[in-house]
Design a protein around this motif. Structure first.
Motif, short mmCIF file in Angstrom:
data_model
loop_
_atom_site.label_atom_id
_atom_site.label_comp_id
_atom_site.label_asym_id
_atom_site.label_seq_id
_atom_site.Cartn_x
_atom_site.Cartn_y
_atom_site.Cartn_z
N PRO A 10 -61.05 102.41 -75.57
CA PRO A 10 -61.47 103.44 -76.52
C PRO A 10 -60.79 103.25 -77.88
N SER A 11 -61.55 103.40 -78.95
CA SER A 11 -60.93 103.39 -80.28
C SER A 11 -60.91 104.83 -80.77
N SER A 12 -59.99 105.14 -81.68
CA SER A 12 -59.87 106.53 -82.11
C SER A 12 -60.08 106.69 -83.61
N ARG A 13 -60.32 105.59 -84.31
CA ARG A 13 -60.53 105.67 -85.75
C ARG A 13 -61.76 104.85 -86.15
N LYS A 14 -62.17 104.99 -87.41
CA LYS A 14 -63.29 104.19 -87.93
C LYS A 14 -62.96 102.69 -87.82
N GLU A 15 -61.76 102.32 -88.26
CA GLU A 15 -61.33 100.92 -88.20
C GLU A 15 -59.93 100.85 -87.61
N GLU A 16 -59.75 99.85 -86.76
CA GLU A 16 -58.51 99.81 -86.00
C GLU A 16 -58.37 98.47 -85.30
N MET A 17 -57.13 98.02 -85.14
CA MET A 17 -56.86 96.83 -84.33
C MET A 17 -56.05 97.30 -83.12
N ILE A 18 -56.60 97.11 -81.94
CA ILE A 18 -55.96 97.62 -80.72
C ILE A 18 -55.47 96.46 -79.86
N ASP A 19 -54.18 96.42 -79.61
CA ASP A 19 -53.59 95.34 -78.83
C ASP A 19 -53.98 95.48 -77.36
N ILE A 20 -54.56 94.41 -76.79
CA ILE A 20 -54.94 94.43 -75.37
C ILE A 20 -54.26 93.29 -74.60
N THR A 21 -53.21 92.72 -75.19
CA THR A 21 -52.53 91.57 -74.56
C THR A 21 -52.05 91.91 -73.14
N GLY A 22 -51.45 93.09 -72.99
CA GLY A 22 -50.91 93.48 -71.68
C GLY A 22 -52.01 93.55 -70.62
N GLN A 23 -53.13 94.15 -70.97
CA GLN A 23 -54.24 94.25 -70.03
C GLN A 23 -54.80 92.88 -69.63
N ASP A 120 -66.40 100.02 -86.51
CA ASP A 120 -67.40 101.09 -86.64
C ASP A 120 -67.15 102.17 -85.59
N GLY A 121 -65.88 102.61 -85.50
CA GLY A 121 -65.49 103.58 -84.48
C GLY A 121 -65.53 105.00 -85.02
N PRO A 122 -65.00 105.93 -84.25
CA PRO A 122 -64.46 105.70 -82.91
C PRO A 122 -65.56 105.54 -81.86
N LYS A 123 -65.31 104.59 -80.93
CA LYS A 123 -66.29 104.30 -79.87
C LYS A 123 -65.54 103.86 -78.61
N LEU A 124 -66.25 103.87 -77.49
CA LEU A 124 -65.71 103.26 -76.28
C LEU A 124 -66.26 101.83 -76.22
N ARG A 125 -65.39 100.84 -76.31
CA ARG A 125 -65.83 99.45 -76.39
C ARG A 125 -65.67 98.73 -75.06
N LYS A 126 -66.61 97.84 -74.75
CA LYS A 126 -66.53 97.04 -73.53
C LYS A 126 -66.12 95.61 -73.86
N VAL A 127 -65.19 95.10 -73.07
CA VAL A 127 -64.69 93.74 -73.27
C VAL A 127 -64.87 93.00 -71.95
N SER A 128 -65.55 91.86 -71.99
CA SER A 128 -65.65 91.05 -70.77
C SER A 128 -64.58 89.96 -70.82
N VAL A 129 -63.99 89.72 -69.66
CA VAL A 129 -62.88 88.77 -69.57
C VAL A 129 -63.19 87.81 -68.42
N SER A 130 -63.31 86.55 -68.74
CA SER A 130 -63.64 85.57 -67.71
C SER A 130 -62.48 84.60 -67.57
N ILE A 131 -62.06 84.37 -66.34
CA ILE A 131 -60.93 83.48 -66.07
C ILE A 131 -61.42 82.38 -65.14
#
Lengths: 132, 132, 132
Positions: A10-23, A120-131
């Motif tokens: 989830p993003s909470s602002r119009k523009e934002e960089m959200i760290d997802i390294t841990g996930q 273009d937030g705030p929105k709930l964004r989907k990220v696909s991760v392939s390993i």
């Protein structure tokens, strides 16, 4: 031999960089894959995935300002949906990043982190991760 | 099924594009993998990996000038560490490139070469290379 | 475990974004691979591969205008071969995109499509597609 996950961010602002390294590190561990590649892909056209410094928070603001500066203009798509510059920013940043895995660890440098860039937030964004 | 290498590439100037195509081809051969993908990733936030023409050397100068032109500005991060534009250049270029492999060869076009782009040198840079 | 294809895509104009999503989906189906990664790579230095919205056609025009605007300038390479800005555009867009595959389907978002971006046409362009 390969496994694909989908996570929601989830993003909470119009523009934002959200760290997802841990996930992403968590998913690599869960996959059990020791040597391979991790692809992180934003399933959107007004968001992107980037790898950059995650230490100085002011750098994230600089990146957002920089992208806003170069994508300013009068665009046709704004008549349809008022977010043309968000599409242009995502064109520059790119929708995906690929990172080598060695001995079960993402081969990121000391200062590198993986972020989803929301344009273009705030929105709930989907990220696909392939390993693989 | 996959193998990950790490190579070191020294840069000798502040900004530079260093061709590493030969080294990557060598690793693909050494891996013994016939059909797959090669991911080349710069483990840094002020350097990038690009695929572009490696024939006319003046094009590399043009690329560096172009990136300097669009990343000029007053940035917050320069107060912390005077290299904000190097981070912005690396954001545009990207940290990694993925190239298909067929019959043991990188599927690069006639004019394509793989370069590491140094934006804050001279430094010794680490590149991770994963072949699956 | 992996398979690499090569497809040819003709462009008909100097600059153009050509949707190849259908062709890539077809190759993923033909590969029989259920979970993995698809890498799409343009084997050229004046063309690129991008993932963006494929619904509003005016957005493609905006992207081409945007790239033309920021890559304008006097470049050394134009004395050798009058297409420096096409190389710079391809540097921004990138030569390849990597997309996760799950249950035999490309994990693209609702609005996402894969395009080859022609910056120095008309030409017959080669695209390598690796599925692992």
């Amino acid at each position: 031999m390969g496994i694909t996950y989908e996570i929601s961010v989830p993003s909470s602002r119009k523009e934002e960089m959200i760290d997802i390294t841990g996930q992403i590190r968590e998913l690599v561990k869960r996959s059990g894959i020791r040597d391979g590649i991790c692809v992180v892909h934003a399933m959107h056209t007004t968001a992107g995935i980037l790898v950059n410094e995650n230490y100085d928070p002011s750098l994230k603001e600089d990146m957002l300002d920089f992208l806003s500066g170069i994508s300013k203009g009068k665009w046709r798509h704004d008549l349809e949906d008022n977010n043309a510059s968000a599409h242009l920013k995502s064109l520059i940043v790119g929708q995906s990043q690929s990172i080598p895995i060695k001995s079960g660890n993402l081969m990121l440098g000391t200062w590198q982190g993986i972020c989803i860039a929301e344009f273009d937030g705030p929105k709930l964004r989907k990220v696909s991760v392939s390993i693989v």
